[in-house]
Design an enzyme around this catalytic site. Structure first.
Site, PDB file in Angstrom:
ATOM      1  N   TYR A 147       0.808  -1.020   0.024  1.00  0.00           N
ATOM      2  CA  TYR A 147      -0.019  -0.111  -0.035  1.00  0.00           C
ATOM      3  C   TYR A 147       1.026   1.219  -0.106  1.00  0.00           C
ATOM      4  O   TYR A 147       1.655   1.229   0.734  1.00  0.00           O
ATOM      5  CB  TYR A 147      -0.977   0.031   1.280  1.00  0.00           C
ATOM      6  CG  TYR A 147      -1.685   1.301   1.379  1.00  0.00           C
ATOM      7  CD1 TYR A 147      -2.838   1.481   0.829  1.00  0.00           C
ATOM      8  CD2 TYR A 147      -1.540   2.279   2.367  1.00  0.00           C
ATOM      9  CE1 TYR A 147      -3.636   2.499   0.788  1.00  0.00           C
ATOM     10  CE2 TYR A 147      -2.181   3.498   2.628  1.00  0.00           C
ATOM     11  CZ  TYR A 147      -3.461   3.487   1.683  1.00  0.00           C
ATOM     12  OH  TYR A 147      -4.185   4.827   1.823  1.00  0.00           O
ATOM     13  N   ASP A 242       9.252   2.852  -0.596  1.00  0.00           N
ATOM     14  CA  ASP A 242       8.243   3.638   0.310  1.00  0.00           C
ATOM     15  C   ASP A 242       8.742   3.149   1.898  1.00  0.00           C
ATOM     16  O   ASP A 242       8.268   1.984   2.255  1.00  0.00           O
ATOM     17  CB  ASP A 242       6.886   3.053  -0.205  1.00  0.00           C
ATOM     18  CG  ASP A 242       5.827   3.767   0.860  1.00  0.00           C
ATOM     19  OD1 ASP A 242       5.989   4.162   1.907  1.00  0.00           O
ATOM     20  OD2 ASP A 242       4.585   3.172   0.290  1.00  0.00           O
ATOM     21  N   LYS A 270       5.286   9.428   8.707  1.00  0.00           N
ATOM     22  CA  LYS A 270       5.070   8.986   9.939  1.00  0.00           C
ATOM     23  C   LYS A 270       6.037   9.467  10.840  1.00  0.00           C
ATOM     24  O   LYS A 270       5.875  10.435  11.331  1.00  0.00           O
ATOM     25  CB  LYS A 270       4.947   7.382   9.689  1.00  0.00           C
ATOM     26  CG  LYS A 270       3.679   6.962   8.893  1.00  0.00           C
ATOM     27  CD  LYS A 270       3.239   5.682   9.301  1.00  0.00           C
ATOM     28  CE  LYS A 270       2.381   4.988   8.319  1.00  0.00           C
ATOM     29  NZ  LYS A 270       0.988   5.199   8.543  1.00  0.00           N
TER      30      LYS A 270
HETATM   31  N1  HOZ Z   1      -3.283   3.596   6.255  1.00  0.00           N
HETATM   32  C1  HOZ Z   1      -3.035   3.270   7.438  1.00  0.00           C
HETATM   33  C2  HOZ Z   1      -2.820   1.800   7.822  1.00  0.00           C
HETATM   34  N2  HOZ Z   1      -1.747   1.133   7.200  1.00  0.00           N
HETATM   35  C3  HOZ Z   1      -4.384   3.600   8.050  1.00  0.00           C
HETATM   36  C4  HOZ Z   1      -4.332   5.134   8.553  1.00  0.00           C
HETATM   37  C5  HOZ Z   1      -5.234   5.623   9.604  1.00  0.00           C
HETATM   38  O1  HOZ Z   1      -6.607   5.210   9.597  1.00  0.00           O
HETATM   39  O2  HOZ Z   1      -5.013   6.482  10.420  1.00  0.00           O
END
Ligand code: HOZ
Length: 432
Positions: A147, A242, A270
């Site tokens: 992802y 990534d 992050k």
């Molecule tokens: N894309 C995030 C999990 N891999 C979720 C982000 C969120 O819901 O804060």
């Protein structure tokens, strides 16, 4: 039925659904995959989060990765407070931006120049545009179950929330966009070699999570990474890592330091925002200099390099450098991994744990998890039952089998032991 009082969370969920699609601002937060309504969080401190009903939980979500020092670290909060007093956004350059760029360049060997943005999605979008602008090619390669945020071309066979909802391809993506994304299996150097043999001259880049975190934690096989580096170099394509999750998480220099592979571009997010919205794309100077205003690849953002976000990120990075917590994180996460294995073994539940440093996933599966097809073999009903039982025990895990648990520096030995004890109780309960 939960043994905890959750009426405030339930009421807030009811209310939010009236004004927000699904009641949440990011799908996986809706707890759909774990068969209950979400907890609404009121505050967090160290390894703990507290919900709207006043229940406190040991938190392994850690805002999905950023909170490596634990929540509300006093030095980070103090720095944000001080920065806020000087204004929250200028839309003009600051010294802070140069400082964090220098910090990132010093930390990550492959990065010579950095552009700051506000989210991982934006960082990846920019990296892909740069790769296309630099190579003059359209085709990109991604891997099934990885992802990379929610931009159009990358929501094809994607992990994270899409995997959870069982909709790996989003609606609303033009076929013309999707056709430029070639999706290959993760950890499969042969498929990669075949794709490059057939289409190498058209491929702008490979984008990959060097350690996958969005189909649960799936480490890369060394020959897979090696093949990526060799094939992109041979065919004049770019290799994009990534590292939004792994950057400053698995080592100060990210997965690339740990694994010894140098990409051309790296996406960060992050941790570099320290819990506020900051992200970045960085890499070889000759590629990065194609970005406007130097080059013809356009990218911009009102809140890019926002002083509060950069302050939180810079303070976090400096603390990480000073504390060098990686050996301790490794040791505590290894203890947790072993504890989860033992707990599953005690009740005879098939489980496979994958871990790299302080990111880990316990899959309810009998097979080794090496890619998306094997991850999908997990018993997600069992994970959901485990998740609910762990909540009752005061442990907040990711509300999906296909995510990681993150151990932070605030997760002391005692907290890890408490978690293991809870896992034994939870597994006994769901198998009774
Ligand atoms: N894309 C995030 C999990 N891999 C979720 C982000 C969120 O819901 O804060």
């Amino acid at each position: 039925m939960s043994t905890k009082k959750t009426s405030q969370s339930e009421a807030l969920f009811e209310r939010s659904q009236r004004s927000i699609p699904g009641g949440v601002n990011s799908p996986v937060r809706a707890f759909k995959a774990v068969g209950r309504s979400p907890l609404f969080i009121k505050k967090a401190q160290g390894a703990w989060i507290t919900d709207a009903d006043g229940n406190s939980y040991i938190d392994y979500v850690g805002s999905w990765g950023p909170m490596i020092l634990g929540h509300a670290h006093s030095a980070v909060i103090e720095a944000i407070r001080e920065a806020a007093g000087a204004g929250t956004s200028y839309g003009a350059p600051t010294e802070l931006e140069a400082l964090i760029a220098e910090e990132i360049i010093a930390a990550v060997e492959s990065i010579e120049k950095v552009r700051l943005v506000s989210s991982g999605t934006e960082a990846v979008m920019t990296a892909i545009r740069l790769a296309r602008g630099f190579t003059g090619r359209d085709l990109i390669v991604k891997f099934e179950g990885c992802y990379h945020g929610h931009s159009d071309g990358l929501l094809v066979k994607a992990g994270s929330g899409l995997a959870t909802l069982g909709t790996p391809d989003s609606a609303g993506i033009p076929a013309d966009v999707a056709r430029n994304t070639l999706v290959l299996p993760y950890n499969d150097p042969e498929s990669l070699a075949k794709a490059f043999a057939e289409k190498g001259g058209d491929i702008a880049c490979i984008i990959v999570e060097p350690i996958a975190g969005n189909m649960g934690c799936v480490p890369p096989q060394p020959e897979f990474l090696r093949a990526m580096r060799d094939l992109t170099t041979k065919h004049g394509s770019l290799l994009i890592f990534d590292e939004v999750i792994t950057g400053f998480r698995v080592a100060y220099g990210g997965a690339q330091e740990l694994l010894g592979i140098k990409p051309d571009l790296t996406c960060l997010g992050k941790i570099i925002g320290g819990g506020l919205p900051a992200a970045a794309v960085g890499g070889r100077a000759d590629i990065m200099e194609r970005l406007a205003p130097l080059g013809a690849v356009y990218q911009a953002g009102t809140l890019s390099g926002n002083p509060l976000a950069v302050t939180a990120g810079l303070t976090t990075l400096r603390l990480l450098k000073e504390l060098n917590p990686y050996a301790e994180l490794e040791q505590r996460a290894a203890k947790l991994e072993q504890g989860l294995r033992d707990a599953a073994g005690e009740v005879g539940v098939p489980a496979t744990t994958n871990r790299v440093g302080s990111m880990l996933t316990a899959f309810f599966a009998e097979v080794p998890i090496v890619d998306w097809p094997t991850a999908k073999k997990s018993n997600t009903d069992q994970y959901a039952a485990f998740f609910r039982a762990m909540l009752d025990q005061g442990i907040y895990l990711a509300p999906s089998q296909f995510e990681c648990a993150f151990v932070s520096y605030a997760h002391t030995e005692e907290i890890i032991e408490k978690t293991i004890k809870a896992a034994h109780a939870a597994l006994r309960e769901i198998t009774a």
